[in-house]
Design an enzyme around this catalytic site. Structure first.
Site, short mmCIF file in Angstrom:
data_model
loop_
_atom_site.label_atom_id
_atom_site.label_comp_id
_atom_site.label_asym_id
_atom_site.label_seq_id
_atom_site.Cartn_x
_atom_site.Cartn_y
_atom_site.Cartn_z
CE LYS A 160 -1.63 -4.37 3.32
NZ LYS A 160 -1.88 -5.68 2.69
CE1 TYR A 186 -4.13 -2.75 5.70
CE2 TYR A 186 -3.67 -0.39 5.58
CZ TYR A 186 -3.91 -1.59 4.95
OH TYR A 186 -3.93 -1.64 3.58
CB SER A 245 -0.87 -0.01 1.26
OG SER A 245 -1.46 1.25 1.48
N1 UFG Z 1 -12.96 10.68 3.29
C1 UFG Z 1 -13.95 11.57 3.58
N2 UFG Z 1 -15.14 11.08 4.04
C2 UFG Z 1 -15.35 9.75 4.23
C3 UFG Z 1 -14.33 8.85 3.92
C4 UFG Z 1 -13.13 9.36 3.46
O1 UFG Z 1 -13.81 12.79 3.43
O2 UFG Z 1 -16.46 9.39 4.67
C5 UFG Z 1 -11.68 11.21 2.79
C6 UFG Z 1 -10.51 10.86 3.67
O3 UFG Z 1 -10.37 11.78 4.71
C7 UFG Z 1 -9.37 10.87 2.67
C8 UFG Z 1 -10.02 10.42 1.37
O4 UFG Z 1 -11.43 10.60 1.54
O5 UFG Z 1 -8.93 12.18 2.50
C9 UFG Z 1 -9.77 8.96 1.07
O6 UFG Z 1 -10.09 8.21 2.22
P1 UFG Z 1 -10.17 6.63 2.22
O7 UFG Z 1 -10.54 6.19 3.59
O8 UFG Z 1 -11.05 6.16 1.09
O9 UFG Z 1 -8.71 6.19 1.84
P2 UFG Z 1 -7.31 6.51 2.57
O10 UFG Z 1 -6.52 7.34 1.64
O11 UFG Z 1 -7.51 6.97 3.95
O12 UFG Z 1 -6.78 5.03 2.64
C10 UFG Z 1 -5.58 4.65 2.10
C11 UFG Z 1 -5.67 3.17 1.69
C12 UFG Z 1 -5.82 2.30 2.88
C13 UFG Z 1 -4.78 2.64 3.89
C14 UFG Z 1 -4.81 4.08 4.24
C15 UFG Z 1 -3.75 4.43 5.25
O13 UFG Z 1 -6.78 2.97 0.83
O14 UFG Z 1 -5.67 0.94 2.51
O15 UFG Z 1 -4.62 4.85 3.08
O16 UFG Z 1 -4.00 5.65 5.82
F1 UFG Z 1 -4.97 1.93 5.01
#
Ligand code: UFG
Length: 341
Positions: free
Chosen positions: A155, A151, A126
């Site tokens: 990785k 988590y 990741s």
């Molecule tokens: N977000 C929102 N509202 C939501 C959900 C997400 O605004 O309800 C935002 C988050 O704050 C972030 C973006 O959308 O800015 C993406 O969020 P995700 O949760 O979809 O994905 P992440 O970038 O947080 O997750 C990624 C990988 C994961 C990993 C993580 C580590 O997809 O596998 O980074 O931080 F674990």
């Protein structure tokens, strides 16, 4: 037909990869404990490809079962290891569960690879290993940072386990694929992402809000140093991502790898803000989303997107699908799951 073991093959990325492997002429054997997926996914795979994958249900943490599996299937040529626990928040609450599930399963697989002579493994890593990079876009040479969660740390440690095991055992070869943000669903809408409970990730939350399961989408933060203040990610279509796994397996089987252990970023190379993603969804689907800006989410980074040069040049792979098409596919899948026309 060359047999490929897909662990976590009834899961989101695993199921899409199973389909692409079958299309490329590989025989897919899935191992999954169904802890976060349904056996019905096999029906979806079969409807798309016309072939039902072989399926074995057990937990890779159980060494005797892993060993018995490899004794039963002596012709496996390569492993794609998706099976893992992946909820960031849960990992903070239950670190030992995450370390046990994610580390022990890889160790068991590698030990059996050595015992049974299975040379090749592709590992699901990741972009979380980069943390907030100092320079963007992020290349594979960018130093990794301390993980924000157990988590994320699994990785990182699993990458190290792979690196060290291959260094000590030249008969093994591995590729770690660092995914950016996988989104969307198969264009048939027969397989897709199906989170249990309240989705933690952006796109399932968007589609569930559009479907009326959630009253509003919360956008976490509008005060980041980005184009519109919301956080920026690199959203990659899950079918594009799946295809990269077929290329990685073929690279290992064809001895085209340049080192025993290789790492590739899998993203589009484009940074997209949360607000841009919301508006792209509305444009692609014609559905208005009820959303509200709230405070930042703990542990979130501000912005990250991939430098994909290495994957483009070495793998000859490139993300092809655009964001609107991808978000539309996520919506078509959500509608099918919820019975919406
Ligand atoms: N977000 C929102 N509202 C939501 C959900 C997400 O605004 O309800 C935002 C988050 O704050 C972030 C973006 O959308 O800015 C993406 O969020 P995700 O949760 O979809 O994905 P992440 O970038 O947080 O997750 C990624 C990988 C994961 C990993 C993580 C580590 O997809 O596998 O980074 O931080 F674990």
């Amino acid at each position: 037909m060359k047999q490929i073991l897909v662990t976590g093959g009834t899961g989101y990325i695993g199921s899409h990869t199973a389909v692409e492997l079958q299309r490329a002429g590989y025989e897919v054997i899935i191992v999954d404990n169904l802890s976060n997926s349904s056996v019905d996914v096999l029906d979806g795979i079969e409807k798309i490809s016309g072939i039902r994958p072989v399926f074995e249900q057990f937990d890779l943490v159980e060494k005797d079962k892993v060993d018995a599996f490899f004794a039963k299937y002596p012709n496996i040529q390569a492993i794609i290891h998706f099976a893992a626990s992946k909820a960031v928040g849960e990992s903070v609450e239950k670190p030992l569960l995450y370390y046990r599930n994610n580390l022990v399963s890889l160790i068991n697989l590698l030990e059996c690879q050595l015992k049974y002579g299975v040379a090749n493994i592709v590992f699901s890593s990741s972009c979380t290993v980069y943390g907030q990079p100092d320079h963007l876009p992020v290349t594979e040479d960018t130093p990794r940072k301390d993980a924000e969660s157990p988590y994320g740390n699994t990785k990182r440690v699993n990458e190290d386990i792979l690196h060290d095991t291959i260094a000590a055992n030249p008969q093994l070869k591995g590729i770690a694929l660092r995914y950016f943000n996988p989104v969307g669903a198969h264009p048939s809408a027969l397989i897709g992402e199906l989170p249990l409970g309240i989705p933690a990730n952006l796109v399932p939350f968007i589609t569930q809000t559009a479907a009326g399961l959630r009253s509003e989408l919360k956008i976490f933060g509008d005060d980041y140093d980005t184009v519109d203040g919301s956080a920026v990610r690199d959203y990659i279509n899950v079918v594009d991502l799946a295809k990269a796994h077929v290329v990685a397996v073929s690279r290992l089987l064809g001895n085209k790898n340049k080192a025993g252990y290789e790492i590739f970023n899998l993203g589009t190379g484009n940074g997209v803000s949360v607000l841009e993603a919301v508006h792209a969804f509305e444009k692609a689907t014609g559905v208005k989303l009820n959303y509200k800006i709230v405070g930042r989410r703990a542990g979130d980074i501000e912005k990250i997107w991939a430098d994909t040069t290495l994957a483009n040049q070495e793998l000859g792979w490139k993300a092809e699908k655009g964001l609107e098409e991808t978000l539309l596919s996520a919506w078509e899948w959500e509608k099918r799951v919820r019975g919406i026309n």
